[in-house]
Design a protein around this motif. Structure first.
Motif, PDB file in Angstrom:
ATOM      1  N   CYS A 136       1.748  -4.656  -1.584  1.00  0.00           N
ATOM      2  CA  CYS A 136       1.255  -3.375  -2.118  1.00  0.00           C
ATOM      3  C   CYS A 136       0.437  -3.590  -3.375  1.00  0.00           C
ATOM      4  O   CYS A 136      -0.620  -2.992  -3.552  1.00  0.00           O
ATOM      5  CB  CYS A 136       2.431  -2.455  -2.432  1.00  0.00           C
ATOM      6  SG  CYS A 136       3.355  -2.020  -0.974  1.00  0.00           S
ATOM      7  N   ARG A 137       0.940  -4.465  -4.268  1.00  0.00           N
ATOM      8  CA  ARG A 137       0.209  -4.689  -5.530  1.00  0.00           C
ATOM      9  C   ARG A 137      -1.170  -5.271  -5.251  1.00  0.00           C
ATOM     10  O   ARG A 137      -2.161  -4.846  -5.846  1.00  0.00           O
ATOM     11  CB  ARG A 137       1.019  -5.612  -6.445  1.00  0.00           C
ATOM     12  CG  ARG A 137       2.123  -4.862  -7.180  1.00  0.00           C
ATOM     13  CD  ARG A 137       2.791  -5.737  -8.233  1.00  0.00           C
ATOM     14  NE  ARG A 137       3.804  -5.009  -8.945  1.00  0.00           N
ATOM     15  CZ  ARG A 137       5.051  -4.828  -8.511  1.00  0.00           C
ATOM     16  NH1 ARG A 137       5.415  -5.339  -7.346  1.00  0.00           N
ATOM     17  NH2 ARG A 137       5.924  -4.131  -9.217  1.00  0.00           N
ATOM     18  N   ASP A 170      11.840  -1.880  -4.630  1.00  0.00           N
ATOM     19  CA  ASP A 170      13.124  -1.222  -4.362  1.00  0.00           C
ATOM     20  C   ASP A 170      13.154  -0.579  -2.986  1.00  0.00           C
ATOM     21  O   ASP A 170      14.202  -0.267  -2.446  1.00  0.00           O
ATOM     22  CB  ASP A 170      13.400  -0.153  -5.425  1.00  0.00           C
ATOM     23  CG  ASP A 170      13.744  -0.801  -6.755  1.00  0.00           C
ATOM     24  OD1 ASP A 170      14.307  -1.910  -6.718  1.00  0.00           O
ATOM     25  OD2 ASP A 170      13.424  -0.221  -7.802  1.00  0.00           O
ATOM     26  N   CYS A 171      11.974  -0.303  -2.426  1.00  0.00           N
ATOM     27  CA  CYS A 171      11.894   0.173  -1.041  1.00  0.00           C
ATOM     28  C   CYS A 171      10.547  -0.268  -0.482  1.00  0.00           C
ATOM     29  O   CYS A 171       9.732  -0.848  -1.202  1.00  0.00           O
ATOM     30  CB  CYS A 171      12.088   1.689  -0.961  1.00  0.00           C
ATOM     31  SG  CYS A 171      10.628   2.641  -1.365  1.00  0.00           S
ATOM     32  N   GLY A 172      10.309  -0.025   0.785  1.00  0.00           N
ATOM     33  CA  GLY A 172       9.120  -0.578   1.444  1.00  0.00           C
ATOM     34  C   GLY A 172       7.799   0.110   1.123  1.00  0.00           C
ATOM     35  O   GLY A 172       6.748  -0.343   1.557  1.00  0.00           O
ATOM     36  N   ILE A 173       7.878   1.241   0.397  1.00  0.00           N
ATOM     37  CA  ILE A 173       6.645   1.977   0.073  1.00  0.00           C
ATOM     38  C   ILE A 173       6.461   2.032  -1.437  1.00  0.00           C
ATOM     39  O   ILE A 173       7.426   2.296  -2.163  1.00  0.00           O
ATOM     40  CB  ILE A 173       6.714   3.433   0.627  1.00  0.00           C
ATOM     41  CG1 ILE A 173       6.843   3.421   2.149  1.00  0.00           C
ATOM     42  CG2 ILE A 173       5.542   4.285   0.140  1.00  0.00           C
ATOM     43  CD1 ILE A 173       5.598   3.666   2.933  1.00  0.00           C
ATOM     44  N   MET A 174       5.255   1.791  -1.888  1.00  0.00           N
ATOM     45  CA  MET A 174       4.973   1.891  -3.324  1.00  0.00           C
ATOM     46  C   MET A 174       3.991   3.045  -3.551  1.00  0.00           C
ATOM     47  O   MET A 174       3.019   3.184  -2.812  1.00  0.00           O
ATOM     48  CB  MET A 174       4.365   0.592  -3.824  1.00  0.00           C
ATOM     49  CG  MET A 174       4.222   0.536  -5.328  1.00  0.00           C
ATOM     50  SD  MET A 174       3.496  -1.018  -5.873  1.00  0.00           S
ATOM     51  CE  MET A 174       4.945  -2.044  -5.968  1.00  0.00           C
ATOM     52  N   ILE A 175       4.302   3.872  -4.556  1.00  0.00           N
ATOM     53  CA  ILE A 175       3.437   5.017  -4.880  1.00  0.00           C
ATOM     54  C   ILE A 175       2.796   4.776  -6.244  1.00  0.00           C
ATOM     55  O   ILE A 175       3.484   4.360  -7.188  1.00  0.00           O
ATOM     56  CB  ILE A 175       4.272   6.330  -4.947  1.00  0.00           C
ATOM     57  CG1 ILE A 175       5.080   6.540  -3.657  1.00  0.00           C
ATOM     58  CG2 ILE A 175       3.395   7.542  -5.264  1.00  0.00           C
ATOM     59  CD1 ILE A 175       4.278   6.910  -2.448  1.00  0.00           C
ATOM     60  N   VAL A 176       1.522   5.039  -6.339  1.00  0.00           N
ATOM     61  CA  VAL A 176       0.841   4.874  -7.629  1.00  0.00           C
ATOM     62  C   VAL A 176      -0.046   6.076  -7.922  1.00  0.00           C
ATOM     63  O   VAL A 176      -0.467   6.790  -7.008  1.00  0.00           O
ATOM     64  CB  VAL A 176      -0.053   3.607  -7.664  1.00  0.00           C
ATOM     65  CG1 VAL A 176       0.774   2.350  -7.549  1.00  0.00           C
ATOM     66  CG2 VAL A 176      -1.152   3.639  -6.609  1.00  0.00           C
ATOM     67  N   LYS A 177      -0.313   6.269  -9.216  1.00  0.00           N
ATOM     68  CA  LYS A 177      -1.396   7.192  -9.562  1.00  0.00           C
ATOM     69  C   LYS A 177      -2.526   6.331 -10.093  1.00  0.00           C
ATOM     70  O   LYS A 177      -2.301   5.363 -10.828  1.00  0.00           O
ATOM     71  CB  LYS A 177      -0.953   8.273 -10.543  1.00  0.00           C
ATOM     72  CG  LYS A 177      -0.473   7.815 -11.887  1.00  0.00           C
ATOM     73  CD  LYS A 177      -0.252   9.038 -12.755  1.00  0.00           C
ATOM     74  CE  LYS A 177       0.222   8.636 -14.143  1.00  0.00           C
ATOM     75  NZ  LYS A 177       0.370   9.730 -15.046  1.00  0.00           N
ATOM     76  N   ILE A 203      -6.397   9.977  -8.073  1.00  0.00           N
ATOM     77  CA  ILE A 203      -5.836   9.826  -6.723  1.00  0.00           C
ATOM     78  C   ILE A 203      -4.354   9.465  -6.808  1.00  0.00           C
ATOM     79  O   ILE A 203      -3.948   8.710  -7.694  1.00  0.00           O
ATOM     80  CB  ILE A 203      -6.573   8.681  -5.979  1.00  0.00           C
ATOM     81  CG1 ILE A 203      -8.055   9.017  -5.784  1.00  0.00           C
ATOM     82  CG2 ILE A 203      -5.915   8.343  -4.638  1.00  0.00           C
ATOM     83  CD1 ILE A 203      -8.898   7.834  -5.329  1.00  0.00           C
ATOM     84  N   THR A 204      -3.558  10.008  -5.877  1.00  0.00           N
ATOM     85  CA  THR A 204      -2.204   9.489  -5.683  1.00  0.00           C
ATOM     86  C   THR A 204      -2.273   8.638  -4.427  1.00  0.00           C
ATOM     87  O   THR A 204      -2.815   9.080  -3.413  1.00  0.00           O
ATOM     88  CB  THR A 204      -1.184  10.631  -5.477  1.00  0.00           C
ATOM     89  OG1 THR A 204      -1.344  11.584  -6.522  1.00  0.00           O
ATOM     90  CG2 THR A 204       0.236  10.104  -5.487  1.00  0.00           C
ATOM     91  N   ALA A 205      -1.769   7.421  -4.520  1.00  0.00           N
ATOM     92  CA  ALA A 205      -1.892   6.520  -3.365  1.00  0.00           C
ATOM     93  C   ALA A 205      -0.547   5.890  -3.022  1.00  0.00           C
ATOM     94  O   ALA A 205       0.333   5.752  -3.873  1.00  0.00           O
ATOM     95  CB  ALA A 205      -2.917   5.436  -3.660  1.00  0.00           C
ATOM     96  N   ALA A 206      -0.423   5.527  -1.747  1.00  0.00           N
ATOM     97  CA  ALA A 206       0.803   4.884  -1.260  1.00  0.00           C
ATOM     98  C   ALA A 206       0.418   3.683  -0.408  1.00  0.00           C
ATOM     99  O   ALA A 206      -0.618   3.693   0.250  1.00  0.00           O
ATOM    100  CB  ALA A 206       1.601   5.873  -0.420  1.00  0.00           C
ATOM    101  N   ALA A 207       1.249   2.649  -0.453  1.00  0.00           N
ATOM    102  CA  ALA A 207       1.023   1.511   0.436  1.00  0.00           C
ATOM    103  C   ALA A 207       2.374   0.996   0.898  1.00  0.00           C
ATOM    104  O   ALA A 207       3.396   1.219   0.239  1.00  0.00           O
ATOM    105  CB  ALA A 207       0.252   0.413  -0.273  1.00  0.00           C
TER     106      ALA A 207
END
Ligand SMILES: [Zn+2]
Length: 310
Positions: free
Chosen positions: A64-65, A112-119, A127-131
């Motif tokens: 994700c990073r 901590d879980c399989g999805i990462m949320i960023v602003k 944008i709000t994004a997820a990966a």
């Protein structure tokens, strides 16, 4: 020992040697090399080319990073905290317990879980994004991942921002059974809320996107991109082939094939994702910077526009 048992003995010895020689997944993970079309490639070289093979254009899976660094610029984002429910409803155990799998996945990915949320932002668009990280139990979706997506969508609505998601994963997580399946409904309802707010929802499908992910939030984008060569499927090719009893094309379920069928709007090279997302969002948000260079709007202006449209 007659000649048959002798032959069998030698054969089994050979098989054992071959199996022993194969590196473990941990050894592959820690190696400086990764395998591609022309044999081993240095991971460092591949990373410099955004994890895309310069010979065959294979878009390798990324964390994700790395995904956010590539699309939005190095560290040009803030990771948002998402709720982590402590559950193991079935007390699942097969070769390993579910709790152990979660522990290993956390260690492997640092998440901590399989999805990462960023602003984040591209130019003047917030944008709000997820990966999703495929290394976190195959990118599967459980309650924690569902909560993460919902948190991301809520953040997008609260701040009147578009929501962009990079999908990857095998589907809903079987270790959580119905609770995992219910994330299909929860994420779909949340996306509908996003749409009620007239906020753009962009999906970028990356390799592999399958099962319940394809059957829910991955197919609901206003615009759906896909990286070249990504697997986009619901059921596996062999299952479909056995059901319809027909030979399927070689590129069946690849993003290029799926694009021809209309499930994906555009195939986008990884290096072009930033530009494409910006162009589409500027049009959808009526920022017009991609089509009208006189636009001098701030993000506040765009929010007013979005609110006015809703
Ligand atoms: Zn290659």
């Amino acid at each position: 020992m007659n000649w048959i048992t002798k032959k069998l003995f030698h054969l089994s010895q050979k098989i054992r040697t071959v199996i022993k020689k194969r590196p473990t997944s941990e050894e592959i993970e820690n190696s400086d090399w990764i395998s591609c079309c022309k044999g081993p490639v240095l991971k460092k070289e591949l990373e410099e080319n955004l994890w895309v093979c310069s010979s065959c254009n294979k878009h390798h899976r990324v964390s994700c990073r790395s995904r956010f660094d590539i699309v939005f610029g190095k560290n040009n984002y803030e990771i948002l905290k998402t709720p982590i429910p402590k559950i193991d409803p079935l007390n699942w155990k097969d070769a390993k317990s579910y709790k152990e799998r979660l522990k290993d996945a956390k260690k492997k990915t640092g998440m901590d879980c399989g999805i990462m949320i960023v602003k984040t932002k591209i130019d003047n668009i917030n944008i709000t994004a997820a990966a999703s990280d495929f290394n976190y139990i195959g990118g599967s979706i459980g309650q924690a991942e569902g909560e993460a997506i919902l948190t991301g969508i809520q953040h997008a609505i609260d701040n009147q921002q578009p929501f962009v998601i990079f999908t990857s994963g095998g589907g809903m997580r079987m270790f959580e059974s119905l609770i995992a399946l219910s994330q299909m409904t929860r994420t779909t309802i949340a996306i509908n809320e996003l749409k009620k707010n007239n906020l753009p929802y962009l999906v970028c499908i990356t390799d592999p996107t399958a099962g319940g992910i394809t059957a829910s939030f991955a197919m609901l984008g206003d615009i759906a991109f896909a990286e070249p060569g990504a697997l986009v499927a619901f059921a596996g090719k062999r299952v479909i082939q056995a059901t319809v009893k027909e030979e399927l094309p070689i590129d069946f379920q690849k993003s290029e094939y799926v694009e021809k069928c209309g499930f994906v709007d555009l195939i986008v090279q990884r290096k072009d994702l930033n530009n494409k997302i910006y162009s589409i969002l500027s049009i959808l948000l009526k920022k017009n910077s991609a089509i009208n260079l006189t636009a001098n709007e701030t993000s506040e202006d765009s929010r007013t526009l979005t609110k006015a449209a809703s």
